[in-house]
Design an enzyme around this catalytic site. Structure first.
Site, mmCIF file in Angstrom:
data_model
loop_
_atom_site.group_PDB
_atom_site.id
_atom_site.type_symbol
_atom_site.label_atom_id
_atom_site.label_comp_id
_atom_site.label_asym_id
_atom_site.label_seq_id
_atom_site.Cartn_x
_atom_site.Cartn_y
_atom_site.Cartn_z
ATOM 1 C CD GLU A 23 -102.527 -39.104 9.787
ATOM 2 O OE1 GLU A 23 -102.100 -38.632 10.870
ATOM 3 O OE2 GLU A 23 -103.530 -38.660 9.212
ATOM 4 C CG HIS A 698 -91.125 -51.241 32.870
ATOM 5 N ND1 HIS A 698 -92.339 -50.681 32.568
ATOM 6 C CD2 HIS A 698 -90.806 -50.794 34.098
ATOM 7 C CE1 HIS A 698 -92.725 -49.917 33.568
ATOM 8 N NE2 HIS A 698 -91.811 -49.967 34.513
#
Ligand code: GLN
Ligand code: ZN
Length: 759
Positions: A23, A698
């Site tokens: 969640e 990145h």
């Protein structure tokens, strides 16, 4: 704790905070994309915490930890709690500030992220300078404590301890920019920070807390005298405020144990899974019988059921040292999935041996009940053993070295231009590719269509590279969901879970495979893709495998035999794959070991043994090739200064290493290491050819020709240019083609320029 007459006090050091169905991921990602406002995010977070409390409350623990929820990372939470937020991250609202520090935004780069001890969890590295002013911000700790108290639970607030907070931080860039980085270490701020911890603890005591848990995992690594002195003085000041329960949890406390006890801490958590020697140490120390000591017998790092008989024996020993014994997990349960009941597809013989977080809570409480039945762990079923694998391994030579030394074999390997260009393996994993994989997995796309789709992708990737003028090509790895899972799914001895998610960082969760039995290969795993790619081009295509250490590091690994033995089995399977690739005409084979640094033991004492088994496994995987075949490796995700000797022991012909963020520091390290081994006359092994990454993949930024040229000039100045390769820092799967095309074009151009300068 354990102030009651109950003989053993049950607790747990921390709990998964991603929610039973991830969640947290859904809530924060919806917030980032603007679909969930701050109030809705707070409500979602409260619902996850409520579920965590349900789990903790229903397990029958004697006390529970609070404050262990996090929206992103608990080290960042601690930075917030002491207000150590860099000015560039401060925004109008607290939530915006928090995520600016965690993820960066248009105006600021985020905090650096690095691995949490020897785990695959990444924390955010706080930036501390001499100018940092700490302030107590106990709101989060108070809120979560209150939530548990409302339910009448015996709650214990948890904070990362002051010493670990500073030891995990880095000097801020302001300090580094002044050229003063070596002159300041965050731990120097311990007195100021302790004053703020006094305020935090006081606020919690005023809210009704009796015990407070301070996590000091940094004390499980080698520490200097000065650092231990800082710990001593901090804890002398804190122990009068509340009863402190100090945890380590990633190995033994070792020399920190007497320091903590002398400074008066009222409780201590021993990690009896990875720090068993602390128990014997405790028996020989002069410990007050009033000290609460919990035996961390339930493994917080792995998913095997506890041997309750052995655990009970440890508890017996504890009874002789203290009047207040406890039982707990070895560290937070952060590193294990939430619920085994979600796994309906695993074989029952495996299920019987597993415990996830919910099951582990039950194990802990069962240990407080002297009448509960205790079973020894059952031995592995016979069919989990593979005698062929075992006898083949026994027949391998002790060193597993390549038969021909580097100098001789290098001359036989594929000829290439100076400063050859290449990439690390993966090309962008487009939404379309991911959808094809998902459809295939769900049975919505038949095998033949899926294979055709992947082959199209391989052909497109080869065409891209030819157009760019790259020298050594890759097939692009479109068929791989994940560099470990892809192999785990094809090897025996591994199982994949349906919902065994653990947090890797922030909203990113991973589902590590379970390595439970002897490992063997049932057939070629990668040959089809590499051969197909090679059939499309005259340039050499690299074969691409994941190394044994990395496969272990990113799996839950059986604990009934040494890691070294398991690594050897994985390595043998890879050795067969390497042989098949070579037989199919692949002249260059790369075996990635990005996790080589990650598994390095926290204490220096263990380094040599680790280096020996980790590198031997790599050599088992790679040493079967002919001298003509070039073995490459790739390393990333950390600074490699500390493992250069190990990298040398891999004896790979070429190592590509992440280097652009650290501004090519690896080259100086390499130089130092070579001088050292040169002295010892070690001519056989070494880091032979090296590709220091020139593009930080990145970041979405496209690096310019100039900056990559500058990096390459540094490289050819530091190391014989004949040994230098030109490549990005890592694979390109998280990047988009809009970034990849211009970046690679610039990289090829930079190589061309520096080649010209060498000629
Ligand atoms: N070959 C892998 C890739 O390019 C390596 C990934 C990694 O080092 N993490 O994706
Ligand atoms: Zn990498």
């Amino acid at each position: 704790m354990n102030d009651s007459k109950k003989p053993v006090h049950a607790t747990v050091l921390g709990y998964p905070r991603i929610g039973a169905n991830r969640e947290l991921k859904r809530a924060v990602e919806a917030h980032w994309s603007g679909r969930l406002d701050t109030a809705e995010l707070d409500a979602a977070a409260a619902a996850i915490r409520s579920e965590m409390l349900d789990d903790l409350a229903s397990a029958g623990l004697d006390s529970i930890p609070t404050g262990v929820f996090s929206l992103y990372d608990h080290v960042l939470d601690t930075a917030v709690a002491v207000d150590a937020i860099a000015p560039r991250h401060r925004r109008e609202t607290e939530t915006a500030t928090y995520f600016a520090a965690a993820r960066g935004d248009a105006d600021a780069v985020p905090l650096e992220m690095t691995k949490w001890f020897d785990t695959n969890y990444h924390y955010l590295v706080p930036e501390i300078g001499p100018e940092t002013v700490f302030r107590a911000r106990p709101e989060k700790a108070l809120t979560e404590f209150a939530e548990a108290r409302e339910r009448n639970l015996n709650a214990r607030p948890v904070l990362l301890g002051p010493a670990s907070f500073l030891l995990l931080s880095k000097a801020s860039d302001e300090v580094a920019a002044e050229g003063d980085a070596n002159g300041f270490a965050p731990i120097e701020k311990i007195d100021e920070l302790t004053a703020v911890y006094e305020a935090l603890l006081t606020a919690l005591v005023e809210a009704g807390a009796e015990w407070i848990q301070l996590d000091e995992p940094a004390l499980c690594a080698d520490r200097t005298e000065a650092e231990l002195e800082a710990v001593r003085s901090a804890y002398r000041r804190l122990t009068p405020i509340a009863k402190l329960f100090v945890t380590g949890g990633y190995g033994p406390f070792g020399e920190s144990l007497p320091v903590l006890l002398e400074s008066g801490v009222q409780g201590i958590a021993l990690d009896l899974v990875r720090g068993r020697e602390d128990l014997a140490a405790l028996e020989s120390l002069d410990v007050s019988r009033e000290t609460f000591i919990s035996a961390g017998v339930v493994d917080g790092r792995n998913i095997w059921r506890t041997d309750l008989l052995a655990a009970a024996a440890d508890l017996e020993r504890l009874h002789r040292v203290t009047d207040r014994p406890g039982v707990s997990s070895s560290c937070s349960l952060l590193h294990v999935p939430v619920d085994l009941d979600a796994e309906t597809e695993l074989p029952s013989s495996l299920i019987e041996r597993l415990a996830f977080a919910r099951q582990k809570l039950r194990e802990i409480t069962s240990l407080t009940d002297a009448d509960a039945p205790r079973h020894q762990r059952p031995t592995a079923p016979g069919e989990w053993r593979d005698e062929t694998v075992r006898s083949r391994l026994a027949a391998l030579p002790e060193d597993a070295d390549r038969r021909v030394d580097y100098a001789e074999r290098a001359a036989l390997q594929v000829g290439l231009p100076p400063l050859p260009t290449t990439t690390i393996g993966s090309f962008p994993q487009t939404a379309e590719l991911r959808k094809a994989r998902a459809d295939h997995r769900r049975g919505l796309m038949i095998d033949a269509d899926y294979h055709a789709r992947m082959k199209n992708e391989v052909a497109a990737v080869i065409a891209e590279q030819e157009k760019l003028g790259i020298d050594v090509l890759v097939h692009g790895e479109p068929e791989r969901n994940d560099m470990v899972q892809y192999f785990a799914e094809q090897l025996t001895g591994f199982a994949t879970t349906a919902a065994g998610w653990v947090q890797s960082y922030g909203s990113r969760c991973v589902r590590p495979p379970i390595l439970y039995a002897d490992v063997a290969r049932t057939g070629p795993m990668t040959v089809e893709w590499t051969s197909y790619a090679q059939s499309l081009t005259d340039k050499p295509v690299k074969g691409m495998l994941t190394g044994p250490v990395t496969i272990l590091a990113w799996s839950f690994v059986r604990d009934d035999q040494p890691l070294a033995d398991t690594a050897d089995q994985v390595a043998l399977a890879l050795r067969d794959e390497v042989a098949d690739l070579e037989a199919a005409g692949t002249g260059i084979i790369q075996v990635d070991e990005p996790a080589l640094r990650e598994l390095l033991p926290l204490r220096r004492e263990g380094h040599d043994a680790y280096r020996a088994w980790a590198t031997r496994a790599f050599r088992i995987a790679t040493s079967g090739v002919r001298p003509e075949t070039a073995v490459h490796t790739h390393l990333c995700y950390s600074e490699f200064g500390e493992v250069l000797d190990a990298i040398a022991d891999l004896d790979a012909d070429v190592a590509s290493i992440e280097a652009s963020r650290s501004k090519m520091e690896i080259l100086a390290d390499l130089d130092r290491a070579e001088r050292r081994t040169g002295d010892e006359g070690n001519a056989v092994r070494g880091v032979h050819q090296v590709g220091p990454g020139v593009w930080d993949i990145h970041s979405p930024r496209v690096p310019s020709v100039e900056e990559m040229t500058a990096s390459l000039r540094l490289a050819v100045a530091a190391v014989d240019p004949k040994r230098i390769w030109v490549n990005p820092d890592c694979g390109l799967k998280t990047r988009r083609y809009e970034e990849v095309r211009p970046s690679l074009a610039n990289m090829v151009e930079a190589a061309r320029i520096v080649r010209g300068e060498l000629a």
